[in-house]
Design a protein around this motif. Structure first.
Motif, PDB file in Angstrom:
ATOM      1  N   ILE A  49       0.613  -1.348   0.001  1.00  0.00           N
ATOM      2  CA  ILE A  49       0.134  -0.098  -0.010  1.00  0.00           C
ATOM      3  C   ILE A  49       0.886   1.434   0.017  1.00  0.00           C
ATOM      4  O   ILE A  49       0.714   2.342  -0.634  1.00  0.00           O
ATOM      5  CB  ILE A  49      -0.992   0.068   1.180  1.00  0.00           C
ATOM      6  CG1 ILE A  49      -2.099  -1.238   0.919  1.00  0.00           C
ATOM      7  CG2 ILE A  49      -1.798   1.559   1.398  1.00  0.00           C
ATOM      8  CD1 ILE A  49      -2.866  -1.140   2.305  1.00  0.00           C
ATOM      9  N   ASP A  50       1.882   1.228   0.636  1.00  0.00           N
ATOM     10  CA  ASP A  50       2.957   2.371   0.942  1.00  0.00           C
ATOM     11  C   ASP A  50       3.592   2.524  -0.538  1.00  0.00           C
ATOM     12  O   ASP A  50       3.662   3.581  -0.955  1.00  0.00           O
ATOM     13  CB  ASP A  50       4.101   2.211   1.769  1.00  0.00           C
ATOM     14  CG  ASP A  50       3.545   2.119   3.385  1.00  0.00           C
ATOM     15  OD1 ASP A  50       2.351   2.688   3.651  1.00  0.00           O
ATOM     16  OD2 ASP A  50       4.122   1.626   4.195  1.00  0.00           O
ATOM     17  N   LYS A  51       3.888   1.664  -1.088  1.00  0.00           N
ATOM     18  CA  LYS A  51       4.567   1.644  -2.320  1.00  0.00           C
ATOM     19  C   LYS A  51       3.458   2.185  -3.245  1.00  0.00           C
ATOM     20  O   LYS A  51       3.903   3.133  -4.207  1.00  0.00           O
ATOM     21  CB  LYS A  51       5.137   0.222  -3.055  1.00  0.00           C
ATOM     22  CG  LYS A  51       5.820   0.286  -4.222  1.00  0.00           C
ATOM     23  CD  LYS A  51       6.380  -1.084  -4.518  1.00  0.00           C
ATOM     24  CE  LYS A  51       7.138  -1.030  -5.809  1.00  0.00           C
ATOM     25  NZ  LYS A  51       7.513  -2.507  -6.327  1.00  0.00           N
ATOM     26  N   LYS A  52       2.240   1.751  -3.594  1.00  0.00           N
ATOM     27  CA  LYS A  52       1.321   2.144  -4.505  1.00  0.00           C
ATOM     28  C   LYS A  52       0.749   3.698  -4.314  1.00  0.00           C
ATOM     29  O   LYS A  52       0.527   4.252  -5.178  1.00  0.00           O
ATOM     30  CB  LYS A  52       0.006   0.994  -4.345  1.00  0.00           C
ATOM     31  CG  LYS A  52      -1.124   1.516  -5.226  1.00  0.00           C
ATOM     32  CD  LYS A  52      -0.586   1.209  -6.659  1.00  0.00           C
ATOM     33  CE  LYS A  52      -0.521  -0.379  -7.006  1.00  0.00           C
ATOM     34  NZ  LYS A  52      -0.404  -0.670  -8.290  1.00  0.00           N
ATOM     35  N   LEU A  53       1.000   3.972  -2.938  1.00  0.00           N
ATOM     36  CA  LEU A  53       0.469   5.417  -2.789  1.00  0.00           C
ATOM     37  C   LEU A  53       1.610   6.303  -3.386  1.00  0.00           C
ATOM     38  O   LEU A  53       1.524   7.340  -4.141  1.00  0.00           O
ATOM     39  CB  LEU A  53       0.420   5.687  -1.404  1.00  0.00           C
ATOM     40  CG  LEU A  53      -0.845   5.302  -0.516  1.00  0.00           C
ATOM     41  CD1 LEU A  53      -0.207   5.408   0.910  1.00  0.00           C
ATOM     42  CD2 LEU A  53      -1.805   6.090  -0.805  1.00  0.00           C
ATOM     43  N   VAL A  54       2.865   5.940  -3.366  1.00  0.00           N
ATOM     44  CA  VAL A  54       3.755   6.360  -3.988  1.00  0.00           C
ATOM     45  C   VAL A  54       3.751   6.521  -5.714  1.00  0.00           C
ATOM     46  O   VAL A  54       3.912   7.702  -6.175  1.00  0.00           O
ATOM     47  CB  VAL A  54       5.225   6.220  -3.544  1.00  0.00           C
ATOM     48  CG1 VAL A  54       6.586   6.884  -4.296  1.00  0.00           C
ATOM     49  CG2 VAL A  54       5.477   6.505  -2.023  1.00  0.00           C
ATOM     50  N   GLU A  55       3.643   5.365  -6.067  1.00  0.00           N
ATOM     51  CA  GLU A  55       3.360   5.184  -7.560  1.00  0.00           C
ATOM     52  C   GLU A  55       2.214   6.334  -8.109  1.00  0.00           C
ATOM     53  O   GLU A  55       2.369   6.845  -9.265  1.00  0.00           O
ATOM     54  CB  GLU A  55       2.970   3.886  -7.721  1.00  0.00           C
ATOM     55  CG  GLU A  55       4.197   2.776  -7.654  1.00  0.00           C
ATOM     56  CD  GLU A  55       3.775   1.437  -7.832  1.00  0.00           C
ATOM     57  OE1 GLU A  55       2.666   1.239  -8.095  1.00  0.00           O
ATOM     58  OE2 GLU A  55       4.507   0.430  -7.711  1.00  0.00           O
ATOM     59  N   LYS A  56       1.181   6.165  -7.451  1.00  0.00           N
ATOM     60  CA  LYS A  56      -0.012   7.057  -7.738  1.00  0.00           C
ATOM     61  C   LYS A  56       0.116   8.547  -7.244  1.00  0.00           C
ATOM     62  O   LYS A  56      -0.824   9.128  -7.634  1.00  0.00           O
ATOM     63  CB  LYS A  56      -1.284   6.399  -7.353  1.00  0.00           C
ATOM     64  CG  LYS A  56      -1.596   4.920  -8.107  1.00  0.00           C
ATOM     65  CD  LYS A  56      -2.480   4.229  -7.357  1.00  0.00           C
ATOM     66  CE  LYS A  56      -4.158   4.815  -7.450  1.00  0.00           C
ATOM     67  NZ  LYS A  56      -5.019   3.931  -6.982  1.00  0.00           N
ATOM     68  N   ASN A  57       1.001   8.713  -6.609  1.00  0.00           N
ATOM     69  CA  ASN A  57       1.327  10.072  -5.889  1.00  0.00           C
ATOM     70  C   ASN A  57      -0.047  10.555  -5.213  1.00  0.00           C
ATOM     71  O   ASN A  57      -0.444  11.503  -5.400  1.00  0.00           O
ATOM     72  CB  ASN A  57       1.529  11.131  -6.868  1.00  0.00           C
ATOM     73  CG  ASN A  57       2.035  12.530  -6.470  1.00  0.00           C
ATOM     74  OD1 ASN A  57       2.646  12.601  -5.398  1.00  0.00           O
ATOM     75  ND2 ASN A  57       1.778  13.535  -7.137  1.00  0.00           N
ATOM     76  N   LEU A  58      -0.423   9.729  -4.258  1.00  0.00           N
ATOM     77  CA  LEU A  58      -1.861   9.900  -3.421  1.00  0.00           C
ATOM     78  C   LEU A  58      -1.052  10.081  -1.960  1.00  0.00           C
ATOM     79  O   LEU A  58       0.061   9.432  -1.647  1.00  0.00           O
ATOM     80  CB  LEU A  58      -2.604   8.762  -3.510  1.00  0.00           C
ATOM     81  CG  LEU A  58      -3.100   8.616  -4.865  1.00  0.00           C
ATOM     82  CD1 LEU A  58      -4.260   7.503  -4.962  1.00  0.00           C
ATOM     83  CD2 LEU A  58      -4.029   9.815  -5.342  1.00  0.00           C
ATOM     84  N   TRP A  59      -2.014  10.544  -1.098  1.00  0.00           N
ATOM     85  CA  TRP A  59      -1.837  10.656   0.411  1.00  0.00           C
ATOM     86  C   TRP A  59      -2.967  10.896   0.894  1.00  0.00           C
ATOM     87  O   TRP A  59      -4.091  11.365   0.101  1.00  0.00           O
ATOM     88  CB  TRP A  59      -0.629  11.771   0.639  1.00  0.00           C
ATOM     89  CG  TRP A  59      -1.013  13.119   0.154  1.00  0.00           C
ATOM     90  CD1 TRP A  59      -1.856  14.217   0.962  1.00  0.00           C
ATOM     91  CD2 TRP A  59      -0.786  13.668  -0.881  1.00  0.00           C
ATOM     92  NE1 TRP A  59      -1.880  15.335   0.208  1.00  0.00           N
ATOM     93  CE2 TRP A  59      -1.254  15.150  -1.007  1.00  0.00           C
ATOM     94  CE3 TRP A  59       0.064  13.455  -2.250  1.00  0.00           C
ATOM     95  CZ2 TRP A  59      -1.106  16.189  -2.001  1.00  0.00           C
ATOM     96  CZ3 TRP A  59       0.330  14.457  -3.155  1.00  0.00           C
ATOM     97  CH2 TRP A  59      -0.373  15.492  -3.045  1.00  0.00           C
ATOM     98  N   GLN A  60      -3.110  10.571   2.084  1.00  0.00           N
ATOM     99  CA  GLN A  60      -4.216  10.889   3.110  1.00  0.00           C
ATOM    100  C   GLN A  60      -4.853  12.158   2.933  1.00  0.00           C
ATOM    101  O   GLN A  60      -4.028  13.189   3.154  1.00  0.00           O
ATOM    102  CB  GLN A  60      -4.212  10.479   4.333  1.00  0.00           C
ATOM    103  CG  GLN A  60      -5.282  10.376   5.336  1.00  0.00           C
ATOM    104  CD  GLN A  60      -5.301  10.139   6.692  1.00  0.00           C
ATOM    105  OE1 GLN A  60      -4.094   9.315   6.782  1.00  0.00           O
ATOM    106  NE2 GLN A  60      -6.118  10.343   7.739  1.00  0.00           N
ATOM    107  N   GLY A  61      -5.806  12.507   2.402  1.00  0.00           N
ATOM    108  CA  GLY A  61      -6.581  13.833   2.329  1.00  0.00           C
ATOM    109  C   GLY A  61      -6.510  14.654   1.097  1.00  0.00           C
ATOM    110  O   GLY A  61      -6.788  15.522   1.172  1.00  0.00           O
TER     111      GLY A  61
END
Length: 314
Positions: free
Chosen positions: A295-307
């Motif tokens: 999940i951490d890796k996918k957030l980086v790949e998609k340039n997403l973060w909480q909020g």
């Protein structure tokens, strides 16, 4: 965009615990032997269609033992691995406010009387709380850490009805309204992938949950386990279900995180039922820490973060 001390793109529970307490804290699961109003006939029978409490009760957690005995057993188990730590008494199985209020209070006080216990974590249903108990817990919170977790499970009444929860989302909202600003750490529990819910429905849960006065959120994928009504439904009506692969779940969770209010602490993303009870989905033995890393890796790949996609005035 700013990340926490663990360089996570979301508020993780581990960072919260480190900041809140001076040393390691371990939850000790307890079983009071209480039941639920959708089991004993008060509101329904059979319980939630997905529920088999054996999927999360450890061996030391038996209602035949007193609360003090369960705590002693749990602490003996965990202290072998960690010599210095504090403990939270975790009233986990079934509905832990669903009994005579004097008995409930007595059990909570017994747990807090244990010399190594610094607080309570109480899991319950939003329709099984009252002002008397909230005020009692509020008083305790002046001395101890008190966390009150409600099983939201879904924000859609049609889903709640389908899985035999026997309460509405309005009752969930009311429970949080009554419990807020009382010194309590408020938690929510949500199951992702319940029958009949679309991707849009699930992402909308993030928006609705963000409106609630919650501090902590537990997410997990729907798991169909043995000895449940859902196990029978999966066999007889498999078209009811859209069980996520691990890859699809990771992708969905990252979008969910982006819609979530930035200050909510995410306590977990998945649950691991015992292999001998789990029917589906089977994710090739992926452990919790491995899923978190993905999940951490996918957030980086998609340039997403909480909020990132949270809108405050919706």
């Amino acid at each position: 965009m700013s990340f926490n001390n663990n360089n996570k793109r979301y508020n993780d529970y581990s960072s919260f615990i480190k900041k809140k307490f001076s040393e390691r804290v371990q939850k000790i699961s307890l079983n009071t032997g209480f039941t639920c109003p959708n089991r004993d006939g008060t509101k329904g029978v059979g319980g939630c269609t997905y529920c088999n409490n054996n999927t999360f009760n450890p061996n030391y957690c038996k209602p035949s033992k007193s609360i003090s005995e369960q705590l002693d057993s749990g602490i003996a188990f965990f202290s072998k691995k960690y010599k210095t730590q504090q403990y939270l008494a975790y009233f986990q199985a079934y509905t832990n406010t669903y009994a005579d209020i004097n008995l409930v209070k007595e059990l909570y006080l017994e747990a807090l009387n244990h010399p190594k216990v610094i607080g309570l974590v109480i899991g319950t249903r939003p329709d099984c709380i009252n002002d008397d108990l909230i005020n009692f817990l509020s008083e305790l919170s002046k001395t101890y850490y008190i966390s009150l977790e409600f099983g939201v499970e879904s924000t859609l009444d049609k889903t709640l009805k389908m899985v035999n929860r026997c309460h509405t989302f309005k009752e969930t909202v009311d429970a949080y309204e009554r419990s807020k600003n009382k010194g309590l750490h408020l938690g929510a529990h949500l199951i992702i992938g319940l029958p009949g819910e679309s991707k849009e429905d699930i992402l909308n849960h993030a928006t609705k949950l963000s409106k609630l006065p919650i501090n902590t959120l537990k997410l997990h994928q729907l798991q169909v386990v043995k000895h449940t009504m859902m196990a029978i439904q999966l066999k007889e009506k498999p078209e009811m279900f859209s069980l996520y692969s691990s890859e699809a779940y990771i992708d969905l969770v990252t979008e969910f995180i982006a819609l979530l209010r930035p200050d909510i602490i995410i306590e977990r993303f998945i649950s691991e039922s015992p292999a001998h009870l789990l029917i589906a989905p089977k994710w090739n033995g992926l452990k919790n820490f491995e899923m978190v890393a993905k999940i951490d890796k996918k957030l980086v790949e998609k340039n997403l973060w909480q909020g990132k996609h949270y809108v405050e005035n919706f």
